[in-house]
Design a protein around this motif. Structure first.
Motif, mmCIF file in Angstrom:
data_model
loop_
_atom_site.group_PDB
_atom_site.id
_atom_site.type_symbol
_atom_site.label_atom_id
_atom_site.label_comp_id
_atom_site.label_asym_id
_atom_site.label_seq_id
_atom_site.Cartn_x
_atom_site.Cartn_y
_atom_site.Cartn_z
ATOM 1 N N ALA A 229 14.744 -175.334 65.384
ATOM 2 C CA ALA A 229 14.110 -176.115 64.328
ATOM 3 C C ALA A 229 15.009 -176.106 63.105
ATOM 4 C CB ALA A 229 12.739 -175.532 63.982
ATOM 5 N N LEU A 230 15.118 -177.249 62.456
ATOM 6 C CA LEU A 230 15.954 -177.410 61.265
ATOM 7 C C LEU A 230 15.039 -177.743 60.094
ATOM 8 C CD1 LEU A 230 19.115 -177.454 60.788
ATOM 9 C CD2 LEU A 230 18.892 -179.948 60.754
ATOM 10 N N LEU A 231 14.981 -176.846 59.127
ATOM 11 C CA LEU A 231 14.132 -177.028 57.945
ATOM 12 C C LEU A 231 15.023 -177.265 56.734
ATOM 13 C CD1 LEU A 231 11.633 -174.064 58.502
ATOM 14 C CD2 LEU A 231 11.416 -176.424 59.294
ATOM 15 N N ILE A 232 14.838 -178.408 56.070
ATOM 16 C CA ILE A 232 15.678 -178.786 54.938
ATOM 17 C C ILE A 232 14.778 -178.989 53.728
ATOM 18 C CG2 ILE A 232 17.410 -180.414 54.099
ATOM 19 C CD1 ILE A 232 17.762 -181.254 57.094
ATOM 20 N N ASP A 233 15.071 -178.268 52.658
ATOM 21 C CA ASP A 233 14.187 -178.352 51.501
ATOM 22 C C ASP A 233 14.858 -177.711 50.295
ATOM 23 O OD1 ASP A 233 11.718 -178.906 50.130
ATOM 24 O OD2 ASP A 233 10.711 -178.590 52.058
ATOM 25 N N TYR A 234 14.297 -177.978 49.111
ATOM 26 C CA TYR A 234 14.776 -177.261 47.932
ATOM 27 C C TYR A 234 13.989 -175.968 47.813
ATOM 28 C CZ TYR A 234 10.970 -180.077 45.859
ATOM 29 O OH TYR A 234 9.778 -180.719 45.597
ATOM 30 N N GLY A 235 14.696 -174.888 47.504
ATOM 31 C CA GLY A 235 14.028 -173.607 47.433
ATOM 32 C C GLY A 235 14.999 -172.452 47.377
ATOM 33 N N ARG A 236 14.456 -171.258 47.609
ATOM 34 C CA ARG A 236 15.201 -170.019 47.462
ATOM 35 C C ARG A 236 15.768 -169.560 48.802
ATOM 36 N NH1 ARG A 236 10.255 -168.933 44.630
ATOM 37 N NH2 ARG A 236 10.571 -168.827 42.377
ATOM 38 N N ILE A 287 20.622 -169.503 57.439
ATOM 39 C CA ILE A 287 20.463 -170.458 56.346
ATOM 40 C C ILE A 287 21.803 -170.832 55.732
ATOM 41 C CG2 ILE A 287 20.121 -168.694 54.559
ATOM 42 C CD1 ILE A 287 17.875 -170.553 53.431
ATOM 43 N N LEU A 288 21.913 -172.093 55.317
ATOM 44 C CA LEU A 288 23.081 -172.624 54.618
ATOM 45 C C LEU A 288 22.609 -173.447 53.432
ATOM 46 C CD1 LEU A 288 24.994 -174.083 57.705
ATOM 47 C CD2 LEU A 288 25.760 -172.118 56.367
ATOM 48 N N THR A 289 23.510 -173.718 52.492
ATOM 49 C CA THR A 289 23.204 -174.746 51.504
ATOM 50 C C THR A 289 23.344 -176.105 52.183
ATOM 51 O OG1 THR A 289 25.495 -174.976 50.763
ATOM 52 C CG2 THR A 289 24.116 -173.320 49.646
ATOM 53 N N GLN A 290 22.737 -177.134 51.579
ATOM 54 C CA GLN A 290 22.891 -178.480 52.143
ATOM 55 C C GLN A 290 24.350 -178.906 52.097
ATOM 56 O OE1 GLN A 290 19.818 -181.574 51.633
ATOM 57 N NE2 GLN A 290 21.365 -182.783 50.584
ATOM 58 N N THR A 291 25.057 -178.507 51.063
ATOM 59 C CA THR A 291 26.490 -178.816 50.982
ATOM 60 C C THR A 291 27.223 -178.302 52.205
ATOM 61 O OG1 THR A 291 26.496 -178.723 48.571
ATOM 62 C CG2 THR A 291 28.608 -178.433 49.668
ATOM 63 N N ALA A 327 27.205 -179.781 43.871
ATOM 64 C CA ALA A 327 26.457 -178.583 43.494
ATOM 65 C C ALA A 327 25.414 -178.872 42.428
ATOM 66 C CB ALA A 327 27.425 -177.503 43.006
ATOM 67 N N ASP A 328 25.704 -179.806 41.518
ATOM 68 C CA ASP A 328 24.761 -180.103 40.446
ATOM 69 C C ASP A 328 23.798 -181.232 40.820
ATOM 70 O OD1 ASP A 328 26.667 -182.072 40.464
ATOM 71 O OD2 ASP A 328 26.942 -182.134 38.289
ATOM 72 N N GLU A 329 23.850 -181.675 42.061
ATOM 73 C CA GLU A 329 22.886 -182.653 42.575
ATOM 74 C C GLU A 329 21.997 -181.942 43.597
ATOM 75 O OE1 GLU A 329 22.342 -185.854 41.776
ATOM 76 O OE2 GLU A 329 24.052 -186.347 40.482
ATOM 77 N N MET A 330 21.990 -182.400 44.863
ATOM 78 C CA MET A 330 21.146 -181.785 45.886
ATOM 79 C C MET A 330 21.839 -180.637 46.624
ATOM 80 S SD MET A 330 19.502 -185.259 47.548
ATOM 81 C CE MET A 330 18.239 -184.429 48.498
ATOM 82 N N GLY A 331 23.163 -180.597 46.542
ATOM 83 C CA GLY A 331 23.942 -179.745 47.431
ATOM 84 C C GLY A 331 23.599 -178.276 47.432
ATOM 85 N N GLU A 332 23.420 -177.682 46.246
ATOM 86 C CA GLU A 332 23.133 -176.249 46.167
ATOM 87 C C GLU A 332 21.639 -175.956 46.087
ATOM 88 O OE1 GLU A 332 25.453 -173.823 46.409
ATOM 89 O OE2 GLU A 332 26.897 -175.417 46.799
ATOM 90 N N LEU A 333 20.881 -176.828 45.440
ATOM 91 C CA LEU A 333 19.440 -176.612 45.330
ATOM 92 C C LEU A 333 18.762 -176.676 46.694
ATOM 93 C CD1 LEU A 333 16.810 -176.315 43.689
ATOM 94 C CD2 LEU A 333 16.832 -178.808 43.395
#
Length: 357
Positions: A229-236, A287-291, A327-333
């Motif tokens: 399963a691949l879960l993609i979201d903003y979070g910790r 887990i990885l960052t989206q980047t 990083a300052d867009e979606m990549g790191e969040l």
């Protein structure tokens, strides 16, 4: 009676409600809930998701899905599932990409897990050429075959409780009524004090039983049937503190209490809790960052190919790429979490961090 009026009457009669109860009512009330009645996605709506920003996102998730099937040994049957599929854009891109993997679509039994009737209608309109079935929950999707599952911005919609560290201990943040009868945040004693981490006064700790329960459910599924399963979201990616509750309306942050049911209400994904719950069921998790995920899946090469095919779209493709990975867009969040059976590792996660505790 509006949802705000109904909630005010409920609170007046029975006392304050938790933030989790408030979120559930705002998002899923059958008569007034945001997702049940008026989800507004896209540039003209309340928020936009990665699949809507660029086809590259969904295509690379499709590559991930097909490559996962290959790594599992090309099983004759696999459940290809998306949970919280929005307007169907992500699954449409996945299926279009999957046609380039010989045998994959023939093996794939495609399911969308969706409770919102308005969103199901959008999904049907977008996926008219594809054989797709719908379920209201994951347990309605048949077992007995490996699963390849994607969920983009699903965890953040699952309700969470909030606790605030005061000078004398923890208290739960609740939704009550002020002196004028309007919805207002307040604090209430909590029996959970002894179970919460130490923190300085003023810190907010968020706890989502629903997010952890989904992690456990996915862990059980892949441990029993195989798959990922691949879960993609903003979070910790690591445990932490902070008030992340927010409401979005027409792409602007608004007061979460102002218009119940009329704005999208979210809270950050607690990936450490999700991964811990999945591992407790016998699954592996990383887990990885989206980047990092998109880079490892080849988004740079895909962007270059799109530019070669349509040079007049170079600037737009560049903007889309920046939005997804900067990083300052979606990549790191945004984080990308894989929950998978422990006997193999899905693409991009070969050396990913496995500790998020």
């Amino acid at each position: 009676m509006s949802l705000r009026e109904r909630l005010a009457a409920q609170i007046a009669a029975g006392g304050p409600i938790s933030v989790a109860q408030y979120m559930t009512a705002c998002l899923h009330d059958p008569e007034f809930g945001y997702y049940a009645t008026r989800p507004a996605l896209g540039e003209a709506g309340d928020f936009i998701t990665a699949p809507m920003i660029s086809q590259m996102f969904g295509e690379l998730v499709g590559v991930w899905a097909a490559s996962s099937w290959e790594l599992m040994g090309r099983p004759a049957q696999v459940r290809l599932v998306e949970m919280g599929p929005g307007d169907g854009t992500l699954m449409s891109d996945i299926l279009r990409t999957a046609r380039h993997a010989p045998g994959f679509l023939e093996a794939a039994d495609v399911w969308l897990v969706e409770t919102s009737q308005p969103l199901r209608a959008l999904q049907r309109d977008r996926l008219t050429q594809d054989e797709v079935r719908w379920a209201a929950s994951l347990d309605e999707v048949p077992g007995g075959a490996p699963v390849i599952l994607a969920a983009n911005e699903l965890l953040d919609c699952l309700p969470a409780r909030q606790f605030v560290r005061t000078t004398i201990g923890w208290a739960e943040q609740v939704v009550g009524l002020d002196a004028d009868g309007e919805l207002a945040f307040g604090l209430a004693p909590t029996p959970a004090s002894g179970l919460l981490p130490d923190a300085a006064p003023g810190e907010v700790y968020e706890q989502s039983a629903a997010q952890a329960a989904l992690g456990a459910e996915l862990g059980r599924r892949v441990a029993a049937d195989g798959g990922a399963a691949l879960l993609i979201d903003y979070g910790r990616a690591e445990p932490g503190f902070g008030d992340t509750l927010q409401a979005l309306r027409r792409h602007e942050k608004v007061d979460p209490l102002a218009t119940p049911g009329e704005a999208d209400l979210t809270i950050h994904a607690d990936f450490p809790a999700v991964m811990t719950a999945a591992r407790a069921q016998g699954a592996a998790a990383a887990i990885l960052t989206q980047t990092d995920f998109l880079a490892r899946m080849g988004i740079g090469a895909r962007a270059e190919a799109l530019v070669r095919a349509a040079p007049n779209r170079t600037a737009m493709i560049g903007r889309q790429l920046t939005r997804l990975i900067a990083a300052d867009e979606m990549g790191e969040l945004f984080k990308v979490c894989a929950i998978h059976s422990p006997d193999w590792t899905p693409p991009a996660f070969e050396d990913a961090a496995e500790d998020a505790t």
